[in-house]
Scaffold this motif. Structure first.
Motif, mmCIF file in Angstrom:
data_model
loop_
_atom_site.group_PDB
_atom_site.id
_atom_site.type_symbol
_atom_site.label_atom_id
_atom_site.label_comp_id
_atom_site.label_asym_id
_atom_site.label_seq_id
_atom_site.Cartn_x
_atom_site.Cartn_y
_atom_site.Cartn_z
ATOM 1 N N TYR A 110 0.935 -1.269 -0.025
ATOM 2 C CA TYR A 110 -0.133 -0.187 0.011
ATOM 3 C C TYR A 110 0.902 1.181 0.096
ATOM 4 O O TYR A 110 0.577 2.348 -0.878
ATOM 5 C CB TYR A 110 -0.967 0.114 1.245
ATOM 6 C CG TYR A 110 -1.749 1.266 1.439
ATOM 7 C CD1 TYR A 110 -2.661 1.494 0.490
ATOM 8 C CD2 TYR A 110 -1.234 2.201 2.469
ATOM 9 C CE1 TYR A 110 -3.097 2.877 0.870
ATOM 10 C CE2 TYR A 110 -1.916 3.268 2.538
ATOM 11 C CZ TYR A 110 -3.001 3.811 1.875
ATOM 12 O OH TYR A 110 -3.751 5.105 1.900
ATOM 13 N N PHE A 111 1.803 1.276 0.850
ATOM 14 C CA PHE A 111 2.804 2.599 0.858
ATOM 15 C C PHE A 111 3.457 2.583 -0.270
ATOM 16 O O PHE A 111 4.174 3.749 -0.787
ATOM 17 C CB PHE A 111 3.570 2.504 2.183
ATOM 18 C CG PHE A 111 2.909 2.685 3.385
ATOM 19 C CD1 PHE A 111 2.034 3.914 3.462
ATOM 20 C CD2 PHE A 111 2.455 1.947 4.479
ATOM 21 C CE1 PHE A 111 1.471 4.311 4.464
ATOM 22 C CE2 PHE A 111 2.047 2.196 5.594
ATOM 23 C CZ PHE A 111 1.365 3.532 5.746
ATOM 24 N N TRP B 186 4.356 6.070 -5.173
ATOM 25 C CA TRP B 186 4.391 6.264 -6.544
ATOM 26 C C TRP B 186 3.227 6.924 -6.857
ATOM 27 O O TRP B 186 3.561 7.890 -7.974
ATOM 28 C CB TRP B 186 4.329 4.913 -7.550
ATOM 29 C CG TRP B 186 5.611 4.174 -7.290
ATOM 30 C CD1 TRP B 186 6.094 3.118 -6.473
ATOM 31 C CD2 TRP B 186 6.959 4.598 -8.251
ATOM 32 N NE1 TRP B 186 7.283 2.767 -6.943
ATOM 33 C CE2 TRP B 186 7.850 3.746 -7.798
ATOM 34 C CE3 TRP B 186 6.931 5.702 -8.785
ATOM 35 C CZ2 TRP B 186 9.053 3.882 -8.246
ATOM 36 C CZ3 TRP B 186 8.460 5.841 -9.625
ATOM 37 C CH2 TRP B 186 9.258 4.914 -9.313
ATOM 38 N N PHE B 187 2.020 7.022 -6.579
ATOM 39 C CA PHE B 187 1.046 7.904 -6.836
ATOM 40 C C PHE B 187 1.352 9.240 -6.600
ATOM 41 O O PHE B 187 1.037 10.184 -7.260
ATOM 42 C CB PHE B 187 -0.474 7.498 -6.090
ATOM 43 C CG PHE B 187 -1.506 8.386 -6.533
ATOM 44 C CD1 PHE B 187 -2.339 8.075 -7.766
ATOM 45 C CD2 PHE B 187 -2.278 8.965 -5.417
ATOM 46 C CE1 PHE B 187 -3.200 9.085 -7.905
ATOM 47 C CE2 PHE B 187 -3.058 9.782 -5.606
ATOM 48 C CZ PHE B 187 -3.761 9.837 -7.017
ATOM 49 N N CYS B 188 1.900 9.841 -5.165
ATOM 50 C CA CYS B 188 2.175 10.883 -4.991
ATOM 51 C C CYS B 188 3.437 11.536 -5.614
ATOM 52 O O CYS B 188 3.169 12.780 -6.121
ATOM 53 C CB CYS B 188 2.539 10.887 -3.652
ATOM 54 S SG CYS B 188 1.197 10.748 -2.464
ATOM 55 N N LEU C 155 5.042 14.883 -10.297
ATOM 56 C CA LEU C 155 5.475 15.358 -11.834
ATOM 57 C C LEU C 155 4.194 15.997 -12.486
ATOM 58 O O LEU C 155 4.468 16.911 -13.304
ATOM 59 C CB LEU C 155 5.678 13.972 -12.274
ATOM 60 C CG LEU C 155 7.211 13.387 -12.079
ATOM 61 C CD1 LEU C 155 6.971 12.041 -12.727
ATOM 62 C CD2 LEU C 155 8.162 14.137 -12.456
ATOM 63 N N VAL C 156 3.058 15.787 -12.446
ATOM 64 C CA VAL C 156 2.173 16.420 -13.161
ATOM 65 C C VAL C 156 1.872 17.951 -12.707
ATOM 66 O O VAL C 156 1.935 18.713 -13.763
ATOM 67 C CB VAL C 156 0.598 15.741 -12.908
ATOM 68 C CG1 VAL C 156 -0.213 16.520 -13.587
ATOM 69 C CG2 VAL C 156 0.602 14.301 -13.690
ATOM 70 N N THR C 157 2.202 18.199 -11.570
ATOM 71 C CA THR C 157 2.056 19.496 -10.970
ATOM 72 C C THR C 157 3.318 20.443 -11.522
ATOM 73 O O THR C 157 3.017 21.484 -11.975
ATOM 74 C CB THR C 157 1.976 19.407 -9.441
ATOM 75 O OG1 THR C 157 1.147 18.710 -9.176
ATOM 76 C CG2 THR C 157 2.078 20.970 -9.109
#
Length: 56
Positions: free
Chosen positions: A26-27, A32-34, A39-41
């Motif tokens: 989960y972590f 990776w999601f964060c 990166l998108v930001t």
């Protein structure tokens, strides 16, 4: 009573490492999601700066 304690011990032993494995997965997925969101930001910010967007 002994059978109940024995079943309880078997149950606890079977799932002792299970939660640790799930938490690690989960972590890892969450980190990776964060990172992807970061990166998108950064991409959006650099794109706005390079096109001359006025930050008023």
């Amino acid at each position: 009573m002994e059978k109940l304690i024995l079943v309880r011990e078997i149950y606890l032993e079977a799932f002792r490492n299970w939660t640790s494995l799930i938490l690690k997965k989960y972590f890892k997925v969450f980190s990776w999601f964060c990172f992807a969101l970061w990166l998108v930001t950064m991409y959006a910010f650099i794109f706005r700066v390079s096109t001359g967007f006025a930050f008023d």
